[in-house]
Design a protein around this motif. Structure first.
Motif, PDB file in Angstrom:
ATOM      1  N   PHE A 141       0.833  -1.199   0.000  1.00 31.70           N
ATOM      2  CA  PHE A 141       0.000   0.000   0.000  1.00 31.70           C
ATOM      3  C   PHE A 141       0.869   1.252   0.000  1.00 31.70           C
ATOM      4  O   PHE A 141       2.044   1.209   0.365  1.00 31.70           O
ATOM      5  CB  PHE A 141      -0.951  -0.016   1.202  1.00 31.70           C
ATOM      6  CG  PHE A 141      -1.922  -1.153   1.138  1.00 31.70           C
ATOM      7  CD1 PHE A 141      -3.084  -1.040   0.393  1.00 31.70           C
ATOM      8  CD2 PHE A 141      -1.652  -2.359   1.785  1.00 31.70           C
ATOM      9  CE1 PHE A 141      -3.973  -2.103   0.305  1.00 31.70           C
ATOM     10  CE2 PHE A 141      -2.536  -3.426   1.697  1.00 31.70           C
ATOM     11  CZ  PHE A 141      -3.701  -3.300   0.953  1.00 31.70           C
ATOM     12  N   CYS A 142       0.262   2.354  -0.408  1.00 29.81           N
ATOM     13  CA  CYS A 142       1.017   3.599  -0.586  1.00 29.81           C
ATOM     14  C   CYS A 142       0.570   4.642   0.438  1.00 29.81           C
ATOM     15  O   CYS A 142      -0.621   4.973   0.507  1.00 29.81           O
ATOM     16  CB  CYS A 142       0.805   4.129  -1.999  1.00 29.81           C
ATOM     17  SG  CYS A 142       1.486   5.789  -2.223  1.00 29.81           S
ATOM     18  N   GLU A 143       1.552   5.160   1.192  1.00 31.09           N
ATOM     19  CA  GLU A 143       1.222   6.110   2.259  1.00 31.09           C
ATOM     20  C   GLU A 143       0.792   7.472   1.717  1.00 31.09           C
ATOM     21  O   GLU A 143       0.266   8.296   2.458  1.00 31.09           O
ATOM     22  CB  GLU A 143       2.399   6.270   3.239  1.00 31.09           C
ATOM     23  CG  GLU A 143       3.575   7.079   2.722  1.00 31.09           C
ATOM     24  CD  GLU A 143       4.470   6.301   1.774  1.00 31.09           C
ATOM     25  OE1 GLU A 143       4.407   5.057   1.753  1.00 31.09           O
ATOM     26  OE2 GLU A 143       5.235   6.956   1.040  1.00 31.09           O
ATOM     27  N   ALA A 144       1.004   7.695   0.402  1.00 34.24           N
ATOM     28  CA  ALA A 144       0.535   8.964  -0.188  1.00 34.24           C
ATOM     29  C   ALA A 144      -0.970   8.952  -0.444  1.00 34.24           C
ATOM     30  O   ALA A 144      -1.560   9.995  -0.697  1.00 34.24           O
ATOM     31  CB  ALA A 144       1.283   9.241  -1.499  1.00 34.24           C
ATOM     32  N   THR A 145      -1.581   7.778  -0.369  1.00 30.53           N
ATOM     33  CA  THR A 145      -3.030   7.704  -0.620  1.00 30.53           C
ATOM     34  C   THR A 145      -3.796   7.953   0.672  1.00 30.53           C
ATOM     35  O   THR A 145      -3.414   7.456   1.738  1.00 30.53           O
ATOM     36  CB  THR A 145      -3.435   6.313  -1.153  1.00 30.53           C
ATOM     37  OG1 THR A 145      -3.278   5.341  -0.114  1.00 30.53           O
ATOM     38  CG2 THR A 145      -2.587   5.911  -2.352  1.00 30.53           C
ATOM     39  N   ARG A 177       8.710   3.729  -5.224  1.00 32.15           N
ATOM     40  CA  ARG A 177       8.520   3.439  -6.658  1.00 32.15           C
ATOM     41  C   ARG A 177       7.047   3.399  -7.015  1.00 32.15           C
ATOM     42  O   ARG A 177       6.619   2.599  -7.836  1.00 32.15           O
ATOM     43  CB  ARG A 177       9.156   2.092  -7.021  1.00 32.15           C
ATOM     44  CG  ARG A 177      10.652   2.094  -6.935  1.00 32.15           C
ATOM     45  CD  ARG A 177      11.203   0.691  -7.039  1.00 32.15           C
ATOM     46  NE  ARG A 177      12.313   0.530  -6.117  1.00 32.15           N
ATOM     47  CZ  ARG A 177      12.885  -0.625  -5.831  1.00 32.15           C
ATOM     48  NH1 ARG A 177      12.447  -1.727  -6.404  1.00 32.15           N
ATOM     49  NH2 ARG A 177      13.880  -0.686  -4.981  1.00 32.15           N
ATOM     50  N   CYS A 178       6.260   4.212  -6.355  1.00 26.55           N
ATOM     51  CA  CYS A 178       4.830   4.193  -6.605  1.00 26.55           C
ATOM     52  C   CYS A 178       4.441   5.331  -7.554  1.00 26.55           C
ATOM     53  O   CYS A 178       4.877   6.469  -7.379  1.00 26.55           O
ATOM     54  CB  CYS A 178       4.072   4.339  -5.285  1.00 26.55           C
ATOM     55  SG  CYS A 178       2.281   4.321  -5.524  1.00 26.55           S
ATOM     56  N   PHE A 179       3.628   5.003  -8.539  1.00 26.66           N
ATOM     57  CA  PHE A 179       3.172   5.993  -9.518  1.00 26.66           C
ATOM     58  C   PHE A 179       1.651   6.104  -9.507  1.00 26.66           C
ATOM     59  O   PHE A 179       1.018   6.275 -10.542  1.00 26.66           O
ATOM     60  CB  PHE A 179       3.710   5.640 -10.915  1.00 26.66           C
ATOM     61  CG  PHE A 179       5.215   5.579 -10.935  1.00 26.66           C
ATOM     62  CD1 PHE A 179       5.951   6.723 -11.184  1.00 26.66           C
ATOM     63  CD2 PHE A 179       5.885   4.391 -10.664  1.00 26.66           C
ATOM     64  CE1 PHE A 179       7.343   6.685 -11.170  1.00 26.66           C
ATOM     65  CE2 PHE A 179       7.270   4.343 -10.646  1.00 26.66           C
ATOM     66  CZ  PHE A 179       8.006   5.487 -10.900  1.00 26.66           C
ATOM     67  N   CYS A 180       1.092   5.986  -8.303  1.00 28.05           N
ATOM     68  CA  CYS A 180      -0.351   6.139  -8.158  1.00 28.05           C
ATOM     69  C   CYS A 180      -0.727   7.605  -8.422  1.00 28.05           C
ATOM     70  O   CYS A 180       0.141   8.479  -8.404  1.00 28.05           O
ATOM     71  CB  CYS A 180      -0.786   5.711  -6.747  1.00 28.05           C
ATOM     72  SG  CYS A 180      -0.343   6.895  -5.467  1.00 28.05           S
ATOM     73  N   PRO A 181      -2.006   7.876  -8.658  1.00 28.70           N
ATOM     74  CA  PRO A 181      -2.392   9.263  -8.966  1.00 28.70           C
ATOM     75  C   PRO A 181      -1.989  10.256  -7.871  1.00 28.70           C
ATOM     76  O   PRO A 181      -1.684  11.409  -8.168  1.00 28.70           O
ATOM     77  CB  PRO A 181      -3.918   9.179  -9.087  1.00 28.70           C
ATOM     78  CG  PRO A 181      -4.193   7.757  -9.445  1.00 28.70           C
ATOM     79  CD  PRO A 181      -3.137   6.949  -8.781  1.00 28.70           C
ATOM     80  N   TYR A 182      -1.957   9.796  -6.610  1.00 29.16           N
ATOM     81  CA  TYR A 182      -1.610  10.708  -5.517  1.00 29.16           C
ATOM     82  C   TYR A 182      -0.134  11.082  -5.569  1.00 29.16           C
ATOM     83  O   TYR A 182       0.248  12.214  -5.265  1.00 29.16           O
ATOM     84  CB  TYR A 182      -1.970  10.080  -4.166  1.00 29.16           C
ATOM     85  CG  TYR A 182      -3.461   9.866  -4.029  1.00 29.16           C
ATOM     86  CD1 TYR A 182      -4.292  10.919  -3.656  1.00 29.16           C
ATOM     87  CD2 TYR A 182      -4.022   8.627  -4.323  1.00 29.16           C
ATOM     88  CE1 TYR A 182      -5.662  10.732  -3.560  1.00 29.16           C
ATOM     89  CE2 TYR A 182      -5.396   8.431  -4.233  1.00 29.16           C
ATOM     90  CZ  TYR A 182      -6.211   9.486  -3.854  1.00 29.16           C
ATOM     91  OH  TYR A 182      -7.563   9.301  -3.765  1.00 29.16           O
ATOM     92  N   ASP A 183       0.717  10.116  -5.938  1.00 27.03           N
ATOM     93  CA  ASP A 183       2.136  10.434  -6.053  1.00 27.03           C
ATOM     94  C   ASP A 183       2.419  11.287  -7.284  1.00 27.03           C
ATOM     95  O   ASP A 183       3.277  12.178  -7.248  1.00 27.03           O
ATOM     96  CB  ASP A 183       2.972   9.136  -6.093  1.00 27.03           C
ATOM     97  CG  ASP A 183       3.367   8.676  -4.694  1.00 27.03           C
ATOM     98  OD1 ASP A 183       3.817   9.527  -3.907  1.00 27.03           O
ATOM     99  OD2 ASP A 183       3.194   7.481  -4.391  1.00 27.03           O
ATOM    100  N   ILE A 184       1.734  11.011  -8.367  1.00 29.37           N
ATOM    101  CA  ILE A 184       1.926  11.835  -9.573  1.00 29.37           C
ATOM    102  C   ILE A 184       1.553  13.288  -9.269  1.00 29.37           C
ATOM    103  O   ILE A 184       2.300  14.222  -9.573  1.00 29.37           O
ATOM    104  CB  ILE A 184       1.079  11.285 -10.743  1.00 29.37           C
ATOM    105  CG1 ILE A 184       1.555   9.879 -11.133  1.00 29.37           C
ATOM    106  CG2 ILE A 184       1.137  12.239 -11.937  1.00 29.37           C
ATOM    107  CD1 ILE A 184       2.991   9.792 -11.595  1.00 29.37           C
TER     108      ILE A 184
HETATM  109 ZN   LIG Z   1       1.526   6.150  -4.412  1.00 28.03          ZN
END
Ligand SMILES: [Zn+2]
Length: 653
Positions: A141-145, A177-184
């Motif tokens: 999971f991504c902490e930016a979400t 290395r996450c490219f989810c919409p929140y990181d973008i």
């Molecule tokens: Zn992310």
């Protein structure tokens, strides 16, 4: 009656493993980080020592905490109350970037459907990233979400509701290395905030509002697979914008995530229960990594790989324990040597060096019979907090500059090497922690340095401007500085330091400045010593002799003894009781028999405090075998302000 007393503490090595810590009854405040023992999903063997125990709270239902099951029909809250009633505090341990589905109820994704729809890490190919090989529905999971951030926050609040007083996170650094919409979007905002449109154009970004870093990398030919290969091998310099912008963004985002979570949890604990919640993060590794989230932690909780260290013949943890204490984040190691406690002295050595140097906690106690053999070690700590709450009072200090550690792994290794070297020379020392002004505040002052006649600076090439000025002032006012290797060359950004006077003083050889003295070795002796100690002894001995020849001339040693170098000294004082404490640890470990070889029949002369007087001094010897302690009669005598302890044939160390 004695008005003043001094304690001579011998940490005698002769038993087996475990961990615990101080009696809570001796501390007035509840809780302080140093009151905390350990963790680990094992529970007290006996109610001998109050401890913090813990386990993962991953059974997170959106309902009340009373839905958190524990065992024996208890809920988590009942279990923690049960422990609290027995003087034990609870520390919850949890993963920070995945859910361990081995223990997770299937329904978690029914309760938190947003975890699957928008909480997962998305790789460069646009796919969610599975975690390990636990099977279906195991994801990173991504902490930016918001989905994952809020889930983690929910876990903390439930833990607080249940009565937990500490939250500890494994792998809190995410995967970068996450490219989810929140990181973008986050990267877009970060760049937009950092640069002008002209500067962005110079980076090749002409339309920041529509800039998609994932697409940008894919256009440059990168895939999830090639990116992983490059990152895993450390060959990231060819990835456009990666080292210069993306990694700093990831760190910025990570710190925002934890700052927000910790602040929210602390406010909740205060408003709802009027108490604190403590945090710690497992950030093992070089490059100053352990300090990355230290602003939000109460203590340092890291994995130490004792079995890879050649412990204790080559490496010790003494420098690490000391620098954690100096930074106000005492070390609580989550690991211990894996040699069986019943057959090896390594576990006892770990506890002896941890506690005598300002550490806390350590691996938890289980009810396994072999662990019972460690209990005398913890009883010594429990019954004599005055010996372990005391202040560091070494005869010299070793500087750890976080700016150096972040730039150059050799700065940290050399810091350790300096610690081993001084320990082996029977020179008691403390760590001087100098923050970089970013991860940790830059609080080095001349006052702090001037507590020490001598400061050792091993390969600390990167300093803040303030630190360079403080060191120069310290020398001018009569301090003695010894340095090895490259020192004081750059500022924290890597630019040449603008402090030529200090640089020329540390450029090599012996010089004086003001009323102080400097001896600078251009050779990286401390770096070499960390590699060679105990494994290439002729070279290590050469380094010891070379350094000792200069050191003994400039600053005569405080301790005189015929103990071998494998018996290491630590000096502390306790102003509250006007006590001076010398810890002795015998590290003469034989890897063949897995036992420490006892020492006896030695002579020891140590200085006492100026505030102590020879004719009103009691000398008490403590050990795990004798934690009640006994006052030494003869043969001791005073030589001015020095105490001679002679031929202690009855005391085995
Ligand atoms: Zn992310």
């Amino acid at each position: 009656m004695l008005m003043k007393r001094s304690s001579l503490l011998a940490t005698i090595i002769g038993l087996v493993l475990i961990n615990l810590m101080m009696a809570t009854s001796v501390h007035s405040q509840f809780p302080q980080p140093w009151d905390m023992i350990s963790t680990v999903p094992y529970y007290l063997a006996a109610p001998i020592i109050p401890t913090v125990t813990g386990t993962e709270i991953t059974f997170v239902r959106p309902a009340d905490v009373d839905s958190l099951p524990y065992h024996d029909g208890m809920t988590m809250r009942e279990w923690i109350h049960y422990l609290n009633a027995r003087g034990t505090r609870y520390m919850s341990f949890t993963e920070a970037y995945y859910l361990d589905c081995q223990y997770l109820p299937d329904s978690v994704f029914a309760w938190y459907p947003e975890l699957l729809t928008e909480g997962r890490m998305i790789n460069l190919d646009g796919n969610p990233v599975p975690y390990g090989d636990y099977g279906d529905d195991n994801w990173v999971f991504c902490e930016a979400t918001p989905a994952w951030h809020n889930f983690l926050l929910r876990v903390v609040l439930l833990a607080i509701d249940a009565g937990a007083e500490v939250m500890v996170y494994d792998t809190p650094q995410g995967l970068e290395r996450c490219f989810c919409p929140y990181d973008i979007q986050g990267f877009r905002d970060y760049l937009k905030n950092k640069y002008t449109p002209e500067e962005l154009a110079a980076l090749g970004i002409t339309d920041i509002d529509n800039f998609d870093y994932g697409q940008y990398l894919r256009d440059a030919g990168w895939t999830a697979s090639s990116l992983n290969s490059a990152c895993n091998s450390g060959q990231t310099s060819d990835i456009p914008l990666w080292d210069s912008e993306w990694i700093p963004y990831q760190e910025f985002q990570l710190r925002q995530h934890w700052a927000s979570l910790v602040d929210s949890a602390r406010v909740y604990a205060q408003q709802r229960y009027g108490r604190d919640i403590h945090f710690a993060f497992n950030l093992s590794g070089w490059g100053g990594a352990i300090w990355k989230l230290a602003r939000w932690s109460s203590f340092t909780w890291i994995e130490i790989f004792y079995d890879d260290m050649i412990y204790p013949q080559r490496e010790l943890t003494i420098p690490l324990v000391k620098v954690c204490e100096a930074a106000g984040r005492p070390l609580n190691p989550m690991t211990s040597p894996t040699e069986p406690f019943s057959t090896s002295d390594l576990g006892r050595l770990q506890i002896a060096e941890l506690y005598s140097n300002g550490g806390i906690g350590g691996p938890g106690i289980s009810s396994h019979p072999q662990n019972q053999l460690m209990i005398p070690y913890f009883q010594l700590v429990q019954f004599h907090p005055e010996l372990f709450d005391a202040q560091p009072d070494g005869e010299m200090a070793v500087l750890y500059a976080l700016a150096s550690a972040r730039h150059d792994i050799s700065a940290e290794i050399a810091f350790n090497g300096a610690g081993y070297l001084l320990s082996d020379l029977h020179r008691t020392f403390d760590a001087l922690f100098a923050g970089d002004g970013d991860w940790m505040d830059d609080e080095l002052t001349v006052n702090k340095m001037s507590r020490y006649r001598t400061v050792f600076i091993p390969n600390q090439a990167y300093l803040t401007e303030t630190q360079a000025a403080v060191i120069l002032d310290y020398i001018a006012q009569g301090g003695v500085v010894l340095s090895t290797g490259q020192v004081a060359l750059y500022d924290p950004d890597g630019n040449p330091g603008n402090w030529s006077t200090l640089q020329s003083l540390l450029g090599g050889g012996y010089q004086t400045y003001g009323s102080g003295k400097v001896y600078a070795w251009t050779q990286s002796f401390c770096l070499d010593y960390a590699a060679k100690r105990g494994v290439e002894e002729p070279e290590a001995e050469n380094i010891r002799n070379t350094v000792a020849a200069v050191l003994d001339t400039l600053v005569p040693p405080w301790i005189a003894t015929d103990f071998p170098r494998t018996v290491i000294f630590e000096r502390r004082n306790n102003p509250g009781t006007n006590s001076l404490i010398y810890h002795l640890i015998n590290f003469n470990y034989d890897p063949g028999t897995k036992q420490v070889i006892p020492e006896q029949n030695h002579q020891l002369t140590v200085p006492i405090l100026e505030t102590q007087s020879a004719d009103s001094l009691a000398v008490t010897l403590y050990s795990p075998d004798d934690y009640a302690g006994h006052i030494l009669a003869s043969p001791t005598q005073m030589l001015g302000q020095r105490l001679l302890y002679k031929k202690a044939t009855s005391n085995t160390i």
